[in-house]
Design an enzyme around this catalytic site. Sequence first.
Site, PDB file in Angstrom:
ATOM      1  N   ASP A  51       0.830  -1.213   0.000  1.00 40.97           N
ATOM      2  CA  ASP A  51       0.000   0.000   0.000  1.00 40.97           C
ATOM      3  C   ASP A  51       0.863   1.260   0.000  1.00 40.97           C
ATOM      4  O   ASP A  51       1.954   1.277  -0.553  1.00 40.97           O
ATOM      5  CB  ASP A  51      -0.915  -0.045   1.242  1.00 40.97           C
ATOM      6  CG  ASP A  51      -2.258   0.595   0.981  1.00 40.97           C
ATOM      7  OD1 ASP A  51      -2.289   1.827   0.854  1.00 40.97           O
ATOM      8  OD2 ASP A  51      -3.269  -0.122   0.896  1.00 40.97           O
ATOM      9  N   HIS A  95      -3.652   5.631   3.763  1.00 44.31           N
ATOM     10  CA  HIS A  95      -4.411   4.495   3.229  1.00 44.31           C
ATOM     11  C   HIS A  95      -3.898   3.167   3.794  1.00 44.31           C
ATOM     12  O   HIS A  95      -4.678   2.322   4.249  1.00 44.31           O
ATOM     13  CB  HIS A  95      -4.276   4.525   1.704  1.00 44.31           C
ATOM     14  CG  HIS A  95      -5.202   3.625   0.971  1.00 44.31           C
ATOM     15  ND1 HIS A  95      -4.810   2.408   0.482  1.00 44.31           N
ATOM     16  CD2 HIS A  95      -6.497   3.762   0.625  1.00 44.31           C
ATOM     17  CE1 HIS A  95      -5.847   1.846  -0.145  1.00 44.31           C
ATOM     18  NE2 HIS A  95      -6.868   2.655  -0.074  1.00 44.31           N
ATOM     19  N   SER A 239     -11.458  -0.528  -0.374  1.00 42.71           N
ATOM     20  CA  SER A 239     -10.134  -0.614   0.242  1.00 42.71           C
ATOM     21  C   SER A 239     -10.209  -1.011   1.714  1.00 42.71           C
ATOM     22  O   SER A 239      -9.301  -1.652   2.227  1.00 42.71           O
ATOM     23  CB  SER A 239      -9.437   0.749   0.183  1.00 42.71           C
ATOM     24  OG  SER A 239      -9.076   1.066  -1.121  1.00 42.71           O
TER      25      SER A 239
END
Lengths: 280, 270
Positions: A51, A95, A239
Amino acid sequence: MSEEPLRPAWSQSFTADAIQELPAYGPFAKITPEWAWKNSTGKGIRVAVVDSGVEFDHPALGDCVRGGVVVEYDSKAKDNYRIKPDDQPMDVSGHGTACAGIIHSIAPEAEIYSVRVLGRNMGGRAIQFAAGLDWAIENNIQVVNLSLSTSLEEFFGLFHDLADQAYFKNMNLVSAVNNMPEPSYPSLYSSVISVAAHDGQDPFTYYYNPNPPVEFGAPGIDVKVAWNKKQYLTCTGNSFAAPHIAGITALIRAKHPELTPFQIKSVLLACAANTRRENK
Amino acid sequence: MANQMKPNQNINEEKLSEQLQRLLSSIEASKHAVFSESNDALLNSIVTAAGRLFGAGAAAILLLNEAEQVLEFKVAYGPSEHTRKLIGTSFPMDKGIAGYVMMTGQPIATSQVKQDTRFDQDFAKSVGYVPESILATPLLSGDRIIGVMEVLDKIDATSFGMQDMEMLGMFAQQAALAIDQSQQINNIQEALILGLKRLVNSDPSQDSTEILSVLDESLDETNRTLDLLELADLFNQISALGEDERKACLQVLNVFAEYRRSTTSSRRFR
């Protein structure tokens, strides 16, 4: 626009109206969440988060982050990328920290490795992504969270090969499906555990979709997640669904280390909230 | 066509360039550019349609300026006093929610923007618009993220949902295609002008095959680009007629290039 609503969105398989109850047969009907993961903490399971990086000292992560790597695009390097060790990883956006936080909240004793492939580089994103996955395959990772994918057709073969290698090395790749109903890799390969968002909040309630390619639906709407710079946020996206299943997969693997990737997927199906089990 | 265009041997090149300059100026005055600078009108309609369809208070497309590493507001929909201020403004490519999308390539919806430090509060206050909810998605050109499309403040709901996210992805695809095409046309224009200048200055025995192949490679089958091909072919034919014709061709191209330089600088967003 036509009268028919624009068709969907992988997450549409997991709306309240769309979820179907599924029968379970024979010994599969006897598999329960209690058997599968009760009292498991994910201890000893190595989970990679491929990520934007993971903020290693975020309070939501305890001390579960054990290191990682940064994959950078470099058009002059062999295979167009470079890998650097990253012992105290940081996150360029939040994220990856969000994904790691969800995994840690479910499997608190799983070891998390940050594989940073997202960031400022404007070219070679799919190459970085593939190199990060390759690193996980070569470094005895057991569960990989992939809350990203590529839609580039030319990478179909490369990611397919990597997904096969992972499968034959007894790894589980857990991948968020693209937010668009179009092909994306490796999230739609059959060896991968593909995940879209549903609007529930209980982290252990997830559903199986009998009409693949997307197979599992987990919480991903208005989810409170850890973010970089020691923050927390409320976010929506596929996600954030994938790490729920990655966490549960780590729990199952820690409790049942003998299970293979396809058996893990069968256990996940047996324990889905829409599977009709015995004594449920 | 070559016969019709056969130049007068006594052509007064200065006069030709003056005439051309006048012609181009009159075209500009009539608001019909010879080559469209971009697909702003199309982008505007995409943003407006998205804003209305989503029931959003505002919507915008931001494009990456690679040289300056910033995201620039290209088009916007919403209260006009705010959108006017927004167009052309920019901020660092890793800041705010658009910056997050730029860095990760992942779409996101968030409903507590005021508590969200990814969101650049100061910037929002400076343009007088602080949203409650945001949905943002990347604009992708192949593997590259070329910008971000966002819709702000869902009316009648506290946040944008998954279906909104998926649908915005489709709008973003259209916007990215429009941007791609417009950039490709700009590239072709540059290749055309530079290539033909090189041709005119080069050895007379050299033909323009190379330029045409460059054009061919980057061409989409649109009417506008086919026009450009035809234009290139025409110049090629003229210059093949002889030294005088080649000189005339060079002069025309120089005037045109100069004209383009003077008009593009005033039309581009800063």
